[in-house]
Design an enzyme around this catalytic site. Structure first.
Site, mmCIF file in Angstrom:
data_model
loop_
_atom_site.group_PDB
_atom_site.id
_atom_site.type_symbol
_atom_site.label_atom_id
_atom_site.label_comp_id
_atom_site.label_asym_id
_atom_site.label_seq_id
_atom_site.Cartn_x
_atom_site.Cartn_y
_atom_site.Cartn_z
ATOM 1 N N PHE A 66 66.208 82.177 12.369
ATOM 2 C CA PHE A 66 66.148 81.249 10.957
ATOM 3 C C PHE A 66 64.771 80.674 10.674
ATOM 4 O O PHE A 66 64.841 79.607 9.935
ATOM 5 C CB PHE A 66 67.522 80.314 10.950
ATOM 6 C CG PHE A 66 68.861 81.082 11.036
ATOM 7 C CD1 PHE A 66 69.003 82.318 10.533
ATOM 8 C CD2 PHE A 66 69.914 80.380 11.374
ATOM 9 C CE1 PHE A 66 70.127 82.857 10.540
ATOM 10 C CE2 PHE A 66 71.264 80.942 11.322
ATOM 11 C CZ PHE A 66 71.235 82.146 10.655
ATOM 12 N N ASP A 67 63.804 81.108 11.762
ATOM 13 C CA ASP A 67 62.612 80.534 11.394
ATOM 14 C C ASP A 67 61.956 81.341 10.300
ATOM 15 O O ASP A 67 61.080 81.077 9.528
ATOM 16 C CB ASP A 67 61.643 80.392 12.418
ATOM 17 C CG ASP A 67 61.717 81.741 13.356
ATOM 18 O OD1 ASP A 67 62.661 82.451 13.192
ATOM 19 O OD2 ASP A 67 60.551 82.107 13.795
ATOM 20 N N ASP A 115 60.334 87.395 28.080
ATOM 21 C CA ASP A 115 59.969 88.185 26.986
ATOM 22 C C ASP A 115 58.325 88.141 27.068
ATOM 23 O O ASP A 115 57.639 87.260 27.570
ATOM 24 C CB ASP A 115 60.498 87.959 25.597
ATOM 25 C CG ASP A 115 60.090 86.260 25.345
ATOM 26 O OD1 ASP A 115 60.214 85.497 26.600
ATOM 27 O OD2 ASP A 115 59.626 85.926 24.355
ATOM 28 N N GLU A 116 57.663 89.211 26.386
ATOM 29 C CA GLU A 116 56.064 89.192 25.821
ATOM 30 C C GLU A 116 55.375 88.708 26.729
ATOM 31 O O GLU A 116 54.575 87.621 26.929
ATOM 32 C CB GLU A 116 56.044 88.054 24.613
ATOM 33 C CG GLU A 116 56.961 88.682 23.387
ATOM 34 C CD GLU A 116 56.919 87.590 22.222
ATOM 35 O OE1 GLU A 116 56.972 88.099 21.107
ATOM 36 O OE2 GLU A 116 56.802 86.612 22.366
ATOM 37 N N TRP A 120 67.145 90.273 21.317
ATOM 38 C CA TRP A 120 66.375 89.804 20.126
ATOM 39 C C TRP A 120 65.595 90.793 19.272
ATOM 40 O O TRP A 120 65.563 90.631 18.182
ATOM 41 C CB TRP A 120 65.504 88.739 20.550
ATOM 42 C CG TRP A 120 64.236 88.902 21.345
ATOM 43 C CD1 TRP A 120 63.857 89.396 22.603
ATOM 44 C CD2 TRP A 120 62.826 89.152 20.768
ATOM 45 N NE1 TRP A 120 62.838 89.547 22.791
ATOM 46 C CE2 TRP A 120 62.018 89.352 21.698
ATOM 47 C CE3 TRP A 120 62.411 89.081 19.384
ATOM 48 C CZ2 TRP A 120 60.945 89.691 21.666
ATOM 49 C CZ3 TRP A 120 61.102 89.145 19.318
ATOM 50 C CH2 TRP A 120 60.251 89.601 20.354
ATOM 51 N N ASP A 123 56.339 76.739 27.088
ATOM 52 C CA ASP A 123 55.783 77.904 26.701
ATOM 53 C C ASP A 123 54.218 77.530 26.529
ATOM 54 O O ASP A 123 53.941 76.552 27.339
ATOM 55 C CB ASP A 123 56.326 77.918 24.877
ATOM 56 C CG ASP A 123 56.144 79.161 24.443
ATOM 57 O OD1 ASP A 123 55.271 79.950 24.554
ATOM 58 O OD2 ASP A 123 57.296 79.773 24.095
ATOM 59 N N TRP A 180 62.941 79.111 16.257
ATOM 60 C CA TRP A 180 61.605 78.870 16.482
ATOM 61 C C TRP A 180 60.812 77.882 15.841
ATOM 62 O O TRP A 180 60.921 78.016 14.432
ATOM 63 C CB TRP A 180 60.826 80.373 16.887
ATOM 64 C CG TRP A 180 61.678 81.226 17.589
ATOM 65 C CD1 TRP A 180 62.396 82.309 17.150
ATOM 66 C CD2 TRP A 180 61.886 81.120 18.953
ATOM 67 N NE1 TRP A 180 63.090 82.852 18.206
ATOM 68 C CE2 TRP A 180 62.586 82.039 19.483
ATOM 69 C CE3 TRP A 180 61.343 80.307 19.960
ATOM 70 C CZ2 TRP A 180 63.133 82.464 20.764
ATOM 71 C CZ3 TRP A 180 61.604 80.530 21.167
ATOM 72 C CH2 TRP A 180 62.494 81.603 21.669
ATOM 73 N N HIS A 214 54.416 83.430 28.317
ATOM 74 C CA HIS A 214 54.316 82.217 27.725
ATOM 75 C C HIS A 214 54.481 80.856 28.814
ATOM 76 O O HIS A 214 55.101 79.989 28.919
ATOM 77 C CB HIS A 214 55.775 82.042 27.038
ATOM 78 C CG HIS A 214 55.716 82.963 25.711
ATOM 79 N ND1 HIS A 214 55.082 82.658 24.717
ATOM 80 C CD2 HIS A 214 56.617 84.171 25.866
ATOM 81 C CE1 HIS A 214 55.328 83.828 23.906
ATOM 82 N NE2 HIS A 214 56.188 84.570 24.247
ATOM 83 N N ARG A 274 57.057 74.626 20.837
ATOM 84 C CA ARG A 274 56.057 74.523 20.024
ATOM 85 C C ARG A 274 55.822 73.273 18.988
ATOM 86 O O ARG A 274 54.798 73.099 18.861
ATOM 87 C CB ARG A 274 56.132 75.926 18.885
ATOM 88 C CG ARG A 274 56.011 77.288 19.612
ATOM 89 C CD ARG A 274 56.271 77.502 20.818
ATOM 90 N NE ARG A 274 55.947 78.760 21.235
ATOM 91 C CZ ARG A 274 56.821 79.842 21.193
ATOM 92 N NH1 ARG A 274 57.942 79.624 20.783
ATOM 93 N NH2 ARG A 274 56.272 80.981 21.373
ATOM 94 N N GLU A 325 57.145 77.320 15.766
ATOM 95 C CA GLU A 325 55.662 77.268 15.378
ATOM 96 C C GLU A 325 55.421 77.029 13.948
ATOM 97 O O GLU A 325 54.405 76.510 13.725
ATOM 98 C CB GLU A 325 55.276 78.915 15.498
ATOM 99 C CG GLU A 325 55.262 79.574 16.746
ATOM 100 C CD GLU A 325 56.399 80.176 17.330
ATOM 101 O OE1 GLU A 325 57.518 79.847 16.733
ATOM 102 O OE2 GLU A 325 56.279 81.124 17.999
HETATM 103 C C1 ACM Z 1 61.347 86.056 21.198
HETATM 104 O O1 ACM Z 1 61.629 85.887 20.179
HETATM 105 N N1 ACM Z 1 60.051 86.470 21.762
HETATM 106 C C2 ACM Z 1 62.509 86.046 22.191
#
Ligand code: ACM
Ligand code: ZN
Length: 529
Positions: A420-421, A326-327, A394, A203, A470, A263, A174, A472
């Site tokens: 921790f973001d 994921d996602e 997660w 990603d 993360w 992603h 990101r 972002e």
């Molecule tokens: C995640 O936070 N989507 C692994």
């Protein structure tokens, strides 16, 4: 009981002598983080002087020259660089001795015993990783706020970690993280006794690994438009190998993550045929979850995944490769003739099973290379998961419970404790998206990596935990303030036995630890910034 007066005096003297002999009290002013499993303090100090020498056991073969590493650390800390001398095994004075004892199996792979006596310091371990962690403890003692320069308190410490997997995720996709920044974090991890660096490298917003077979991944996929600017970057394979080696020398395994099937936009922007509809898409400039996921109906997609994994496994010797999972929205698959054909051939009734097929096929490919797959807990939802797959929970701890009960090994990364973001207090929350929960330092200190509902046998499958950074909403320059001091609480949860942990005491030790962090240039979170 009646005791004659004379005897009473003798008894008191005996008790006093015993106390003097044992003579140890616990002091928190040494402020070690994570707190050691056992620690006994005596009166007095050993003074590290310009004459002090380091002696290393010749059987202590290590990926890093431990004596040189320690000498350099002491020079930076104290301005005194001990000489390094050959050691024949005999008694030495005015010395720091690094000694391996293959019989000391009780110390495990990473444990150590550190003894500071009048004549010198001994770090003893069963394996070289233990010597390395003993050195980290000595570095913290040398940097102790309350010791004079080079005056190390006389102490005996026996210490070993509670969990073997103590990780940090850095997200370079990101926001791009410079190689030097990653190496600085490897040093900070080592100082805090963490041993797994999970690099999130692909990603929707960027592809960061040079892949020789697929050069467009970095020609196109590594860059996105930010206004009129081109933003991005990537690591060459040579640079990644340098990172891996830098980490290996600090007893840290780098686990790479290549996200699939979701992603995937940056990869698809480079090679549109990876998508069901083969349409051109740009590298994403927004954050979120996107519909352009890899098409598991086409054989060419698997050729790509395996080609990339061939090179990833060549760069990263880690026994574990993370494939995300994921996602991943499945809407495109519902309309895709390739995906629907694959489902018909395999007799799959839902797109979940098609994702299970992809994960299972990739797991088999990795196991042909002697590697194990790690995936986010969604991989439990799609079926077909081989028992060798490791699950990283997660979405809270539900995935950890399910995975351990199904016989998978587990890494705990519940978003409500170790993301921790997320903001650490209400003030920080104002600058963060609403969905991010406030995750205070105290909350992190309460984190339990092993869900209490597991049986003793299932609990053994929880290898430990990873905190995630993360990026972002946290480009490189904001990462110190997000991670520190929460990562200090995190490492104590993973390293120290529960009966040694105490929130009040931790806060006291942290005050002294801030002094060490400042010397290392860590911009930890302070009230009001
Ligand atoms: C995640 O936070 N989507 C692994
Ligand atoms: Zn498709």
């Amino acid at each position: 009981m009646w005791i004659p007066k004379a005897n009473l005096i003798i008894l008191c003297a005996a008790v006093i002598t015993q106390i003097c002999e044992i003579g140890y009290t616990e002091k928190t002013d040494m402020a070690l983080i994570p707190i050691p499993a056992r620690m006994e303090l005596k009166d007095g100090v050993f003074q590290i002087k310009p004459t002090t020498a380091i002696y290393q056991d010749p059987i202590a073969v290590s990926p890093i020259d431990l004596s040189a590493y320690l000498a350099d650390a002491l020079r930076r800390e104290l301005g005194i660089e001990p000489a390094i001398r050959e050691w024949s095994g005999g008694a030495v004075q005015d010395a720091i001795v690094l000694k391996l004892d293959p019989a000391k199996t009780g110390l495990g792979d990473e444990g150590y015993r550190l003894t500071v006596a009048e004549g010198g310091i001994e770090i003893l371990a069963h394996k070289t990783a233990g010597l390395f962690y003993g050195i980290q403890t000595l570095r913290q003692l040398a940097a102790g706020a309350e010791t004079e320069k080079g005056a190390i308190p006389r102490v005996t410490i026996e210490d070993a970690p509670l969990y073997p997997w103590r990780g940090l995720l850095l997200d370079s996709a990101r926001h791009f993280l410079e190689k030097d920044f990653i190496e600085r974090y490897i040093d900070l991890m080592a100082y805090h006794k963490l041993n797994r660096l999970h690099l999130h490298l692909t990603d929707d917003q960027g592809w960061r690994i040079e892949i020789k077979k697929y050069p467009k991944l970095t020609e196109i996929g590594a860059w996105r438009n930010e206004g009129s600017q081109r933003y991005g970057g990537f690591y060459t394979q040579a640079e990644l190998k340098e990172i891996v080696d830098y980490a290996r020398k600090r007893f840290i395994t780098v686990v790479p993550e290549f996200e699939m099937p979701g992603h995937a936009t940056a990869a698809a922007a480079s090679y549109p045929d990876l998508l069901c509809r083969s349409e051109a898409v740009p590298v994403q400039t927004e954050w979120g979850i996107f519909p352009d996921v890899f098409c598991p109906g086409k054989e060419s997609t698997f050729e790509f995944l395996e080609g990339v994994l061939d090179e990833i496994t060549e760069i990263f010797p880690s026994p574990f490769i993370h494939i995300g999972g994921d996602e991943a929205p499945r809407d495109r698959w519902k309309e895709c003739p390739h995906c629907q054909q694959r489902m018909k051939e395999k007799g799959f009734k839902s797109e979940d099973e098609l994702q299970g097929y992809l994960i299972e096929r990739v797991a088999r490919f990795l196991s042909s290379k002697d590697r194990r797959l790690i995936g986010w807990d969604e991989i439990l939802d799609v079926g077909g998961l081989p028992k060798t797959a490791v699950v990283q929970s997660w979405r809270g701890m539900a995935g950890a419970v399910r995975a351990a009960q199904l016989g998978h090994d587990v890494i705990s990364s519940p978003n409500d404790f170790v993301y921790f973001d997320y903001p650490q207090n209400g003030q920080q929350a104002q600058a963060k998206p609403d969905w991010m929960m406030v995750t205070s330092l105290e909350k992190v200190y309460q984190f339990q990596p092993t869900p209490p509902e597991l049986s003793a046998g299932e609990a053994k499958r929880v290898w430990g935990a990873e905190c995630t950074m993360w990026s972002e909403h946290a480009p490189q320059e904001k990462i110190d303030t997000q991670l520190f001091p929460r990562i200090c609480a995190f490492t104590e949860v993973l390293w120290s036995p529960p009966d040694r942990r105490n929130w009040e005491d931790f806060q006291q030790r942290l005050k002294a630890h801030y002094g060490r962090l400042e010397k290392m240039g860590v911009n930890y979170y302070r009230e009001g910034n």
